[in-house]
Design a protein around this motif. Structure first.
Motif, PDB file in Angstrom:
ATOM      1  N   PRO A   3     -11.804  86.440 -46.284  1.00  0.00           N
ATOM      2  CA  PRO A   3     -13.120  85.910 -46.671  1.00  0.00           C
ATOM      3  C   PRO A   3     -13.052  84.592 -47.442  1.00  0.00           C
ATOM      4  CG  PRO A   3     -13.000  88.249 -47.135  1.00  0.00           C
ATOM      5  CD  PRO A   3     -11.630  87.820 -46.721  1.00  0.00           C
ATOM      6  N   SER A   4     -12.026  84.410 -48.261  1.00  0.00           N
ATOM      7  CA  SER A   4     -11.930  83.156 -49.018  1.00  0.00           C
ATOM      8  C   SER A   4     -11.613  81.978 -48.095  1.00  0.00           C
ATOM      9  CB  SER A   4     -10.890  83.263 -50.132  1.00  0.00           C
ATOM     10  OG  SER A   4      -9.599  83.437 -49.607  1.00  0.00           O
ATOM     11  N   ILE A   5     -10.816  82.220 -47.075  1.00  0.00           N
ATOM     12  CA  ILE A   5     -10.522  81.169 -46.095  1.00  0.00           C
ATOM     13  C   ILE A   5     -11.782  80.836 -45.314  1.00  0.00           C
ATOM     14  CG2 ILE A   5      -9.235  80.604 -43.994  1.00  0.00           C
ATOM     15  CD1 ILE A   5      -6.917  82.248 -45.136  1.00  0.00           C
ATOM     16  N   ASN A   6     -12.497  81.859 -44.915  1.00  0.00           N
ATOM     17  CA  ASN A   6     -13.740  81.658 -44.180  1.00  0.00           C
ATOM     18  C   ASN A   6     -14.743  80.855 -45.018  1.00  0.00           C
ATOM     19  OD1 ASN A   6     -15.166  82.062 -41.767  1.00  0.00           O
ATOM     20  ND2 ASN A   6     -16.367  83.687 -42.707  1.00  0.00           N
ATOM     21  N   ALA A   7     -14.854  81.185 -46.297  1.00  0.00           N
ATOM     22  CA  ALA A   7     -15.767  80.461 -47.192  1.00  0.00           C
ATOM     23  C   ALA A   7     -15.345  79.004 -47.338  1.00  0.00           C
ATOM     24  CB  ALA A   7     -15.804  81.139 -48.554  1.00  0.00           C
ATOM     25  N   LYS A   8     -14.056  78.759 -47.438  1.00  0.00           N
ATOM     26  CA  LYS A   8     -13.548  77.385 -47.556  1.00  0.00           C
ATOM     27  C   LYS A   8     -13.863  76.603 -46.287  1.00  0.00           C
ATOM     28  CE  LYS A   8     -11.143  73.988 -49.277  1.00  0.00           C
ATOM     29  NZ  LYS A   8     -11.653  73.149 -50.352  1.00  0.00           N
ATOM     30  N   LEU A   9     -13.648  77.216 -45.128  1.00  0.00           N
ATOM     31  CA  LEU A   9     -13.944  76.538 -43.866  1.00  0.00           C
ATOM     32  C   LEU A   9     -15.434  76.238 -43.736  1.00  0.00           C
ATOM     33  CD1 LEU A   9     -11.537  78.489 -41.510  1.00  0.00           C
ATOM     34  CD2 LEU A   9     -11.368  76.074 -42.138  1.00  0.00           C
ATOM     35  N   GLU A  10     -16.264  77.157 -44.180  1.00  0.00           N
ATOM     36  CA  GLU A  10     -17.714  76.921 -44.156  1.00  0.00           C
ATOM     37  C   GLU A  10     -18.083  75.739 -45.047  1.00  0.00           C
ATOM     38  OE1 GLU A  10     -20.327  78.168 -42.456  1.00  0.00           O
ATOM     39  OE2 GLU A  10     -19.005  79.452 -41.256  1.00  0.00           O
ATOM     40  N   SER A  11     -17.467  75.669 -46.231  1.00  0.00           N
ATOM     41  CA  SER A  11     -17.778  74.557 -47.133  1.00  0.00           C
ATOM     42  C   SER A  11     -17.273  73.230 -46.568  1.00  0.00           C
ATOM     43  CB  SER A  11     -17.224  74.803 -48.532  1.00  0.00           C
ATOM     44  OG  SER A  11     -15.827  74.702 -48.555  1.00  0.00           O
ATOM     45  N   MET A  13     -17.101  72.538 -43.404  1.00  0.00           N
ATOM     46  CA  MET A  13     -18.028  72.203 -42.327  1.00  0.00           C
ATOM     47  C   MET A  13     -19.322  71.610 -42.908  1.00  0.00           C
ATOM     48  SD  MET A  13     -19.029  74.346 -38.908  1.00  0.00           S
ATOM     49  CE  MET A  13     -19.728  75.747 -39.715  1.00  0.00           C
ATOM     50  N   GLU A  14     -19.797  72.164 -44.011  1.00  0.00           N
ATOM     51  CA  GLU A  14     -20.991  71.620 -44.659  1.00  0.00           C
ATOM     52  C   GLU A  14     -20.744  70.194 -45.154  1.00  0.00           C
ATOM     53  OE1 GLU A  14     -22.177  74.337 -47.729  1.00  0.00           O
ATOM     54  OE2 GLU A  14     -22.513  75.962 -46.292  1.00  0.00           O
ATOM     55  N   SER A  39     -15.739  57.466 -44.585  1.00  0.00           N
ATOM     56  CA  SER A  39     -15.197  57.450 -43.217  1.00  0.00           C
ATOM     57  C   SER A  39     -13.824  58.108 -43.167  1.00  0.00           C
ATOM     58  CB  SER A  39     -15.085  56.018 -42.695  1.00  0.00           C
ATOM     59  OG  SER A  39     -16.347  55.451 -42.536  1.00  0.00           O
ATOM     60  N   LYS A  40     -13.009  57.814 -44.176  1.00  0.00           N
ATOM     61  CA  LYS A  40     -11.669  58.417 -44.236  1.00  0.00           C
ATOM     62  C   LYS A  40     -11.767  59.929 -44.406  1.00  0.00           C
ATOM     63  CE  LYS A  40      -7.327  58.320 -46.677  1.00  0.00           C
ATOM     64  NZ  LYS A  40      -6.682  58.137 -47.952  1.00  0.00           N
ATOM     65  N   GLU A  41     -12.627  60.364 -45.315  1.00  0.00           N
ATOM     66  CA  GLU A  41     -12.806  61.803 -45.539  1.00  0.00           C
ATOM     67  C   GLU A  41     -13.315  62.488 -44.275  1.00  0.00           C
ATOM     68  OE1 GLU A  41     -15.138  64.898 -48.539  1.00  0.00           O
ATOM     69  OE2 GLU A  41     -15.444  62.738 -48.786  1.00  0.00           O
ATOM     70  N   TYR A  42     -14.258  61.847 -43.613  1.00  0.00           N
ATOM     71  CA  TYR A  42     -14.820  62.378 -42.367  1.00  0.00           C
ATOM     72  C   TYR A  42     -13.723  62.547 -41.317  1.00  0.00           C
ATOM     73  CZ  TYR A  42     -17.905  62.668 -38.282  1.00  0.00           C
ATOM     74  OH  TYR A  42     -18.548  63.063 -37.123  1.00  0.00           O
ATOM     75  N   ALA A  43     -12.892  61.529 -41.173  1.00  0.00           N
ATOM     76  CA  ALA A  43     -11.803  61.574 -40.183  1.00  0.00           C
ATOM     77  C   ALA A  43     -10.794  62.670 -40.510  1.00  0.00           C
ATOM     78  CB  ALA A  43     -11.121  60.212 -40.110  1.00  0.00           C
ATOM     79  N   GLU A  44     -10.548  62.902 -41.792  1.00  0.00           N
ATOM     80  CA  GLU A  44      -9.609  63.953 -42.189  1.00  0.00           C
ATOM     81  C   GLU A  44     -10.179  65.346 -41.933  1.00  0.00           C
ATOM     82  OE1 GLU A  44      -8.886  62.951 -46.267  1.00  0.00           O
ATOM     83  OE2 GLU A  44      -7.407  61.416 -45.753  1.00  0.00           O
ATOM     84  N   LEU A  45     -11.477  65.498 -42.108  1.00  0.00           N
ATOM     85  CA  LEU A  45     -12.107  66.809 -41.909  1.00  0.00           C
ATOM     86  C   LEU A  45     -12.346  67.134 -40.433  1.00  0.00           C
ATOM     87  CD1 LEU A  45     -14.818  66.879 -44.724  1.00  0.00           C
ATOM     88  CD2 LEU A  45     -12.678  68.142 -44.639  1.00  0.00           C
ATOM     89  N   GLU A  46     -12.491  66.105 -39.620  1.00  0.00           N
ATOM     90  CA  GLU A  46     -12.894  66.322 -38.233  1.00  0.00           C
ATOM     91  C   GLU A  46     -12.026  67.312 -37.461  1.00  0.00           C
ATOM     92  OE1 GLU A  46     -14.961  63.739 -34.805  1.00  0.00           O
ATOM     93  OE2 GLU A  46     -13.187  62.831 -35.716  1.00  0.00           O
ATOM     94  N   PRO A  47     -10.698  67.191 -37.455  1.00  0.00           N
ATOM     95  CA  PRO A  47      -9.910  68.160 -36.671  1.00  0.00           C
ATOM     96  C   PRO A  47     -10.061  69.601 -37.155  1.00  0.00           C
ATOM     97  CG  PRO A  47      -8.475  66.478 -37.663  1.00  0.00           C
ATOM     98  CD  PRO A  47      -9.866  66.170 -38.061  1.00  0.00           C
ATOM     99  N   VAL A  48     -10.167  69.786 -38.459  1.00  0.00           N
ATOM    100  CA  VAL A  48     -10.323  71.127 -39.020  1.00  0.00           C
ATOM    101  C   VAL A  48     -11.673  71.714 -38.617  1.00  0.00           C
ATOM    102  CG1 VAL A  48     -10.465  72.466 -41.152  1.00  0.00           C
ATOM    103  CG2 VAL A  48      -8.819  70.593 -40.962  1.00  0.00           C
ATOM    104  N   VAL A  49     -12.721  70.916 -38.754  1.00  0.00           N
ATOM    105  CA  VAL A  49     -14.072  71.387 -38.437  1.00  0.00           C
ATOM    106  C   VAL A  49     -14.210  71.674 -36.951  1.00  0.00           C
ATOM    107  CG1 VAL A  49     -16.506  70.716 -38.384  1.00  0.00           C
ATOM    108  CG2 VAL A  49     -15.148  70.312 -40.434  1.00  0.00           C
ATOM    109  N   LEU A  50     -13.671  70.808 -36.107  1.00  0.00           N
ATOM    110  CA  LEU A  50     -13.765  71.048 -34.663  1.00  0.00           C
ATOM    111  C   LEU A  50     -13.022  72.318 -34.266  1.00  0.00           C
ATOM    112  CD1 LEU A  50     -13.433  67.423 -33.249  1.00  0.00           C
ATOM    113  CD2 LEU A  50     -15.517  68.759 -33.626  1.00  0.00           C
ATOM    114  N   ALA A  51     -11.859  72.553 -34.872  1.00  0.00           N
ATOM    115  CA  ALA A  51     -11.105  73.776 -34.575  1.00  0.00           C
ATOM    116  C   ALA A  51     -11.867  75.003 -35.073  1.00  0.00           C
ATOM    117  CB  ALA A  51      -9.721  73.713 -35.219  1.00  0.00           C
ATOM    118  N   TYR A  52     -12.482  74.909 -36.242  1.00  0.00           N
ATOM    119  CA  TYR A  52     -13.251  76.029 -36.782  1.00  0.00           C
ATOM    120  C   TYR A  52     -14.464  76.320 -35.902  1.00  0.00           C
ATOM    121  CZ  TYR A  52     -15.836  78.963 -40.056  1.00  0.00           C
ATOM    122  OH  TYR A  52     -16.535  79.998 -40.637  1.00  0.00           O
TER     123      TYR A  52
END
Length: 69
Positions: A3-11, A13-14, A39-52
């Motif tokens: 659940p903590s991993i799921n919550a982190k992934l949700e945050s 994504m937000e 832009s840098k932060e967005y690019a770093e989050l993109e692969p994680v969010v797309l996989a999630y």
């Protein structure tokens, strides 16, 4: 999934969605340092969010398939 991993992934994504809106804001675009940082932060989050998102889609498909049985 833990659940903590799921919550982190949700945050994450937000935050990713928040950054999408910020990067289209004219006031942010005008301040190049902020725009670059976002832009840098967005690019770093993109692969994680797309996989999630893909994981969520697969889970949804699995639930539908199980209901058909």
């Amino acid at each position: 999934m833990n659940p903590s991993i799921n919550a982190k992934l949700e945050s994450l994504m937000e935050r990713y969605e928040e950054l999408q809106h910020l990067l289209s804001d004219a006031e942010i675009i005008a301040v190049q340092d902020k725009f670059r940082a976002f832009s840098k932060e967005y690019a770093e989050l993109e692969p994680v969010v797309l996989a999630y998102r893909e994981l969520l889609q697969v889970r949804g498909n699995l639930v539908e398939a199980e209901q058909l049985q």
